[in-house]
Design an enzyme around this catalytic site. Structure first.
Site, PDB file in Angstrom:
ATOM      1  NE  ARG A 165     -17.233 -11.793 101.523  1.00  0.00           N
ATOM      2  CZ  ARG A 165     -17.077 -12.610 100.473  1.00  0.00           C
ATOM      3  NH1 ARG A 165     -16.566 -13.804 100.629  1.00  0.00           N
ATOM      4  NH2 ARG A 165     -17.421 -12.215  99.253  1.00  0.00           N
ATOM      5  CD  GLU A 171     -10.395 -11.731 103.533  1.00  0.00           C
ATOM      6  OE1 GLU A 171     -10.425 -11.538 102.305  1.00  0.00           O
ATOM      7  OE2 GLU A 171     -11.060 -12.618 104.090  1.00  0.00           O
ATOM      8  CG  HIS A 230     -11.044 -14.616 100.491  1.00  0.00           C
ATOM      9  ND1 HIS A 230     -11.712 -13.523 100.966  1.00  0.00           N
ATOM     10  CD2 HIS A 230     -11.972 -15.326  99.798  1.00  0.00           C
ATOM     11  CE1 HIS A 230     -12.970 -13.543 100.579  1.00  0.00           C
ATOM     12  NE2 HIS A 230     -13.161 -14.647  99.848  1.00  0.00           N
TER      13      HIS A 230
HETATM   14  N1  LIG Z   1     -14.089 -18.309 100.711  1.00  0.00           N
HETATM   15  C1  LIG Z   1     -14.471 -17.968  99.476  1.00  0.00           C
HETATM   16  O1  LIG Z   1     -13.664 -17.756  98.600  1.00  0.00           O
HETATM   17  C2  LIG Z   1     -15.930 -17.882  99.162  1.00  0.00           C
HETATM   18  C3  LIG Z   1     -16.353 -18.304  97.893  1.00  0.00           C
HETATM   19  C4  LIG Z   1     -17.712 -18.216  97.597  1.00  0.00           C
HETATM   20  C5  LIG Z   1     -18.611 -17.728  98.528  1.00  0.00           C
HETATM   21  N2  LIG Z   1     -18.163 -17.326  99.739  1.00  0.00           N
HETATM   22  C6  LIG Z   1     -19.129 -16.837 100.744  1.00  0.00           C
HETATM   23  O2  LIG Z   1     -20.095 -17.844 100.922  1.00  0.00           O
HETATM   24  C7  LIG Z   1     -21.375 -17.236 101.049  1.00  0.00           C
HETATM   25  C8  LIG Z   1     -22.452 -18.225 100.674  1.00  0.00           C
HETATM   26  O3  LIG Z   1     -22.480 -18.432  99.264  1.00  0.00           O
HETATM   27  P1  LIG Z   1     -23.690 -19.237  98.588  1.00  0.00           P
HETATM   28  O4  LIG Z   1     -23.516 -19.135  97.123  1.00  0.00           O
HETATM   29  O5  LIG Z   1     -23.844 -20.574  99.217  1.00  0.00           O
HETATM   30  O6  LIG Z   1     -24.900 -18.305  99.058  1.00  0.00           O
HETATM   31  P2  LIG Z   1     -26.430 -18.707  99.242  1.00  0.00           P
HETATM   32  O7  LIG Z   1     -27.175 -17.431  99.269  1.00  0.00           O
HETATM   33  O8  LIG Z   1     -26.813 -19.752  98.257  1.00  0.00           O
HETATM   34  O9  LIG Z   1     -26.456 -19.389 100.695  1.00  0.00           O
HETATM   35  C9  LIG Z   1     -26.434 -18.693 101.895  1.00  0.00           C
HETATM   36  C10 LIG Z   1     -27.410 -19.375 102.854  1.00  0.00           C
HETATM   37  O10 LIG Z   1     -27.269 -18.765 104.138  1.00  0.00           O
HETATM   38  C11 LIG Z   1     -28.563 -18.629 104.699  1.00  0.00           C
HETATM   39  N3  LIG Z   1     -28.544 -17.588 105.715  1.00  0.00           N
HETATM   40  C12 LIG Z   1     -28.464 -16.244 105.547  1.00  0.00           C
HETATM   41  N4  LIG Z   1     -28.457 -15.631 106.746  1.00  0.00           N
HETATM   42  C13 LIG Z   1     -28.522 -16.603 107.680  1.00  0.00           C
HETATM   43  C14 LIG Z   1     -28.555 -16.609 109.084  1.00  0.00           C
HETATM   44  N5  LIG Z   1     -28.510 -15.461 109.787  1.00  0.00           N
HETATM   45  N6  LIG Z   1     -28.640 -17.787 109.736  1.00  0.00           N
HETATM   46  C15 LIG Z   1     -28.693 -18.940 109.040  1.00  0.00           C
HETATM   47  N7  LIG Z   1     -28.671 -19.006 107.690  1.00  0.00           N
HETATM   48  C16 LIG Z   1     -28.586 -17.853 107.027  1.00  0.00           C
HETATM   49  C17 LIG Z   1     -29.471 -18.315 103.516  1.00  0.00           C
HETATM   50  O11 LIG Z   1     -30.821 -18.590 103.792  1.00  0.00           O
HETATM   51  C18 LIG Z   1     -28.873 -19.225 102.444  1.00  0.00           C
HETATM   52  O12 LIG Z   1     -29.495 -20.498 102.467  1.00  0.00           O
HETATM   53  C19 LIG Z   1     -21.278 -15.997 100.154  1.00  0.00           C
HETATM   54  O13 LIG Z   1     -22.178 -14.989 100.563  1.00  0.00           O
HETATM   55  C20 LIG Z   1     -19.832 -15.563 100.300  1.00  0.00           C
HETATM   56  O14 LIG Z   1     -19.722 -14.577 101.295  1.00  0.00           O
HETATM   57  C21 LIG Z   1     -16.835 -17.382 100.078  1.00  0.00           C
HETATM   58  O1  LIG Z   2     -17.871 -14.234  97.463  1.00  0.00           O
HETATM   59  C1  LIG Z   2     -17.065 -14.757  96.701  1.00  0.00           C
HETATM   60  O2  LIG Z   2     -17.325 -15.001  95.512  1.00  0.00           O
HETATM   61  C2  LIG Z   2     -15.723 -15.178  97.215  1.00  0.00           C
HETATM   62  O3  LIG Z   2     -15.414 -14.730  98.449  1.00  0.00           O
HETATM   63  C3  LIG Z   2     -14.619 -15.117  96.238  1.00  0.00           C
HETATM   64  O4  LIG Z   2     -14.899 -16.101  95.302  1.00  0.00           O
END
Ligand SMILES: NC(=O)c1ccc[n+]([C@@H]2O[C@H](COP(=O)([O-])OP(=O)(O)OC[C@H]3O[C@@H](n4cnc5c(N)ncnc54)[C@H](O)[C@@H]3O)[C@@H](O)[C@H]2O)c1
Ligand SMILES: O=C(O)[C@H](O)CO
Length: 327
Positions: free
Chosen positions: A238, A267, A286
């Site tokens: 993010r 964004e 994104h």
């Molecule tokens: N670019 C995109 O289109 C896109 C797509 C999907 C997800 N995302 C982002 O990716 C993030 C992660 O997704 P996910 O499914 O892997 O989530 P998830 O909850 O499985 O993984 C997040 C990890 O981060 C860790 N974490 C949280 N705070 C922390 C900190 N301060 N220091 C270290 N580690 C920390 C958690 O313990 C967890 O293991 C989502 O929250 C979303 O914002 C972006």
């Molecule tokens: O959090 C999410 O799911 C992404 O940013 C868009 O897929």
């Protein structure tokens, strides 16, 4: 009587039809732009369910107007666009769409890493602009990916999926997470590091944490200065986790080698943004989860979360399950 719901953007026809079977649906269908705030404020007054995207800010003042609202179903895994505390206080359930986008987002993360390390965007522009005159020993030479050290901050679902890809490239995998993941350490040979150690040791720093108050500005001037001058920063999590002003300075002053970004604090990113003037910054709009299959799966899962709850059952992915107690 069917429960009323509002959907903030057009979604695939078959998924809309599935929602219409059990709900009275209103939809913001004008062009592909976010629903205006005043329309959202109007529509939310009446409905039991809201199906929204990460482009909508579901804040306290909006929720205060939603007297009948029982569920907010976000078509994303990240839910930093929603004030979950305010929703919980009002006994409104929040749901999200984890899992179905994990591999797709990991693919994009790794693609961005490779694109940035091997200067692919710059190279493509170079060719298209007619600058390619000859093969030359150091022309557009970048950084190696194979065998390098990748540091993953946030070893969750997507972090682990990126680590699996890194293993295939014989990379040394180090990670930092709130809690240690011993099973992943064993299976993928990942090694735990403190935050500072990870910054100092990584050739690639990949951010994959959620956006929380704790992770805002996680990477700023001090952290960028800890990184190697040859290191590359990748953020597909993010915007706001990386301080963009500090990143711009670090890239300008070559404190780090390059950055690959899919997400931004504001964004859409303005085409005039200073980061876009830098050859060592690769920026994408994104698109982490943007494959046809995955976006359909996310849309479907958001619909399943909504319908399941409105039918009196527990949805598959609740962000604030405490709301369900006593329901
Ligand atoms: N670019 C995109 O289109 C896109 C797509 C999907 C997800 N995302 C982002 O990716 C993030 C992660 O997704 P996910 O499914 O892997 O989530 P998830 O909850 O499985 O993984 C997040 C990890 O981060 C860790 N974490 C949280 N705070 C922390 C900190 N301060 N220091 C270290 N580690 C920390 C958690 O313990 C967890 O293991 C989502 O929250 C979303 O914002 C972006
Ligand atoms: O959090 C999410 O799911 C992404 O940013 C868009 O897929």
């Amino acid at each position: 009587m069917k429960p009323k719901i509002f959907i903030t953007r057009q979604i695939p026809e078959d998924i809309l039809a599935m929602l219409q079977e059990t709900c009275e649906v209103k939809l913001w269908s004008e062009a592909d732009v976010p629903v205006p705030r005043d329309v959202l404020e109007q529509e939310i007054r009446d409905v039991e369910g809201l199906y929204c995207l990460l482009t909508e800010s579901i804040d306290d003042s909006l929720l205060a107007q939603a007297k009948n609202l029982r569920i907010v179903s976000n078509m994303a895994v990240g839910y930093n666009n929603i004030n979950v505390e305010a929703a919980t206080r009002r006994k409104i359930l929040v749901t999200n769409t984890p899992g179905v986008l994990t591999e797709t987002t990991a693919d994009l993360t790794f693609a961005l890493l490779m694109m940035t390390a091997r200067r692919m965007e710059e190279a493509s522009q170079f060719l298209r602009q007619g600058q390619w005159k000859t093969w030359s020993p150091m022309l557009l030479a970048g950084q190696d990916v194979y065998g390098a050290t990748i540091g993953i901050i946030g070893m969750g679902r997507i972090g682990e999926a990126v680590a699996k890809r890194a293993k295939g490239f014989d990379m040394k995998i180090i990670y930092h997470n709130r809690t240690r993941k011993f099973e992943i350490e064993e299976r993928l040979g990942a090694q735990y590091r403190t935050f500072e150690e990870l910054l100092e040791e990584s050739d690639f720093v990949c951010i994959l944490t959620p956006s929380t108050p704790e992770t805002q500005n996680l990477i700023g001037k001090t952290e960028l200065e800890r990184m190697k001058p040859t290191a590359i920063l990748i953020n597909t999590a993010r915007g706001g986790i990386v301080n963009e002003d500090d990143l711009y300075s670090a890239l300008m002053d070559q404190k780090i080698y390059a950055a690959g970004l899919d997400v931004f604090s504001e964004e859409p990113l303005s085409p005039q943004h200073p980061l876009l003037t830098l050859a060592n910054c690769v920026a994408l709009p994104h698109i982490g989860s943007a494959t046809v299959k995955t976006r359909r799966e996310m849309a479907r899962l958001a619909a399943v979360n909504l319908v399941t709850f409105l039918q009196g059952k527990t949805p598959p992915h609740c962000v604030n399950p405490s709301v369900l107690e006593g329901v």
